[in-house]
Design an enzyme around this catalytic site. Sequence first.
Site, short mmCIF file in Angstrom:
data_model
loop_
_atom_site.label_atom_id
_atom_site.label_comp_id
_atom_site.label_asym_id
_atom_site.label_seq_id
_atom_site.Cartn_x
_atom_site.Cartn_y
_atom_site.Cartn_z
N MET A 53 0.85 -1.19 0.00
CA MET A 53 0.00 0.00 0.00
C MET A 53 0.89 1.25 0.00
O MET A 53 0.46 2.33 0.40
CB MET A 53 -0.93 0.00 1.21
N GLY A 54 2.14 1.09 -0.44
CA GLY A 54 3.05 2.23 -0.49
C GLY A 54 3.58 2.59 0.89
O GLY A 54 3.55 1.77 1.81
N LEU A 57 6.66 2.93 1.58
CA LEU A 57 7.59 1.81 1.67
C LEU A 57 8.69 2.07 2.70
O LEU A 57 9.19 3.18 2.82
CB LEU A 57 8.23 1.55 0.30
N GLY A 96 11.18 -2.85 5.61
CA GLY A 96 10.51 -4.15 5.52
C GLY A 96 10.13 -4.46 4.08
O GLY A 96 10.37 -5.56 3.57
N HIS A 97 9.56 -3.45 3.40
CA HIS A 97 9.22 -3.63 1.98
C HIS A 97 10.49 -3.82 1.15
O HIS A 97 10.54 -4.63 0.22
CB HIS A 97 8.48 -2.40 1.43
N GLY A 116 5.02 -9.97 4.01
CA GLY A 116 5.79 -9.89 5.24
C GLY A 116 5.12 -10.66 6.38
O GLY A 116 3.89 -10.68 6.48
N LYS A 170 5.06 -9.75 9.33
CA LYS A 170 4.48 -8.77 10.27
C LYS A 170 2.94 -8.90 10.32
O LYS A 170 2.33 -8.84 11.37
CB LYS A 170 4.91 -7.38 9.81
N SER A 220 6.67 -0.56 10.27
CA SER A 220 5.31 -0.44 9.75
C SER A 220 5.14 0.96 9.18
O SER A 220 5.70 1.92 9.71
CB SER A 220 4.29 -0.65 10.89
O1 PAF Z 1 -0.06 -5.87 3.52
C1 PAF Z 1 -0.48 -4.94 2.81
O2 PAF Z 1 0.20 -3.93 2.59
C2 PAF Z 1 -1.88 -5.03 2.20
O3 PAF Z 1 -2.76 -5.64 3.07
C3 PAF Z 1 -1.89 -5.68 0.83
C4 PAF Z 1 -1.46 -7.14 0.90
C5 PAF Z 1 -0.99 -4.92 -0.13
C6 PAF Z 1 -3.32 -5.65 0.26
O4 PAF Z 1 -3.79 -4.37 0.12
#
Ligand code: PAF
Length: 286
Positions: free
Chosen positions: A30-31, A33, A36-37, A147, A149, A185
């Site tokens: 969901m951006g 970032l 973790g991403h 993740g 998390k 997060s």
């Molecule tokens: O974990 C997330 O960021 C969201 O729940 C996901 C998997 C991108 C779905 O919108």
Amino acid sequence: MKIIRSPSAMTAWSEGLRRESVRIGLVPTMGALHEGHQALIRAARLRCDALAVSIFVNPTQFGPREDLTNYPRPISRDRALCEQEGVDVCFEPSVQAMYPEGFQTTVNLPVIARRWEGEVRPHHFSGVATVVSKLFGMVRPQIALFGQKDFQQSVLVHRLVKDLNLGVKIVVRPTVREHDGLAMSSRNVYLSPDDRVRAVTLYRSLQAGAEVIQKGVRDGKAVQAAMYQVIKAEPSMTIDYLAVCDPYTIEPLSTVTSRVVLLGAVRLRSVRLIDNLLVTVPRRRS
Ligand code: PAF
């Protein structure tokens, strides 16, 4: 790096590559970032030939009193991180493209979604399962990374892929933590400096649960009590749940056996934090 906004252009890109037997990876986000991403993107890069990162703040997984409007959207920074990590496509669909007029199909996993996050956020997992199914349909990846998390989400995605024969390999990567142990997060930016220091109490409470298991405690309630004790010492925190569960079904365990997941969700004033710890239970010596 390509920026693709339309679902049909996204699918066309994938279909072209699939015809050439290129292995496509997807990191759904969901951006906003963070490291973790970044770790997920790096792990994905090693496992596929072409990598897409989706950035979509999915309205259907937010409750009416949640932070959809204020959710951080630093799109230029997110794109720069993707570019730096060698991502091939940033998929950024609009809400209108994802949920056009007449949209009505939803995906529900009533058993996995009934407890923990699902109890506190009743429509959350239906929103997640629906959007993940749609993203898989649009990006057509062979592999997707999530993740640890969001532990319950990862259990749900495994089930979803199996139940609907989606043919996507799911890889779950460990939670990336700040220096003091707080799970990274996108919502940590909401914490005031004082609350940022207090926030690590959730992780400490999970560690306390893991420690008593290592010391030989096998009663689920006693492990839970050890976790409660740590949070209770932090008056500004309220508990949504602290649970000792089977990591495959996420059902609560009365007795801890081979492997457990400790799940926790708390509120620190208006900020909600979730975290978890997987624990391998030591065998008793005979
Ligand atoms: O974990 C997330 O960021 C969201 O729940 C996901 C998997 C991108 C779905 O919108």
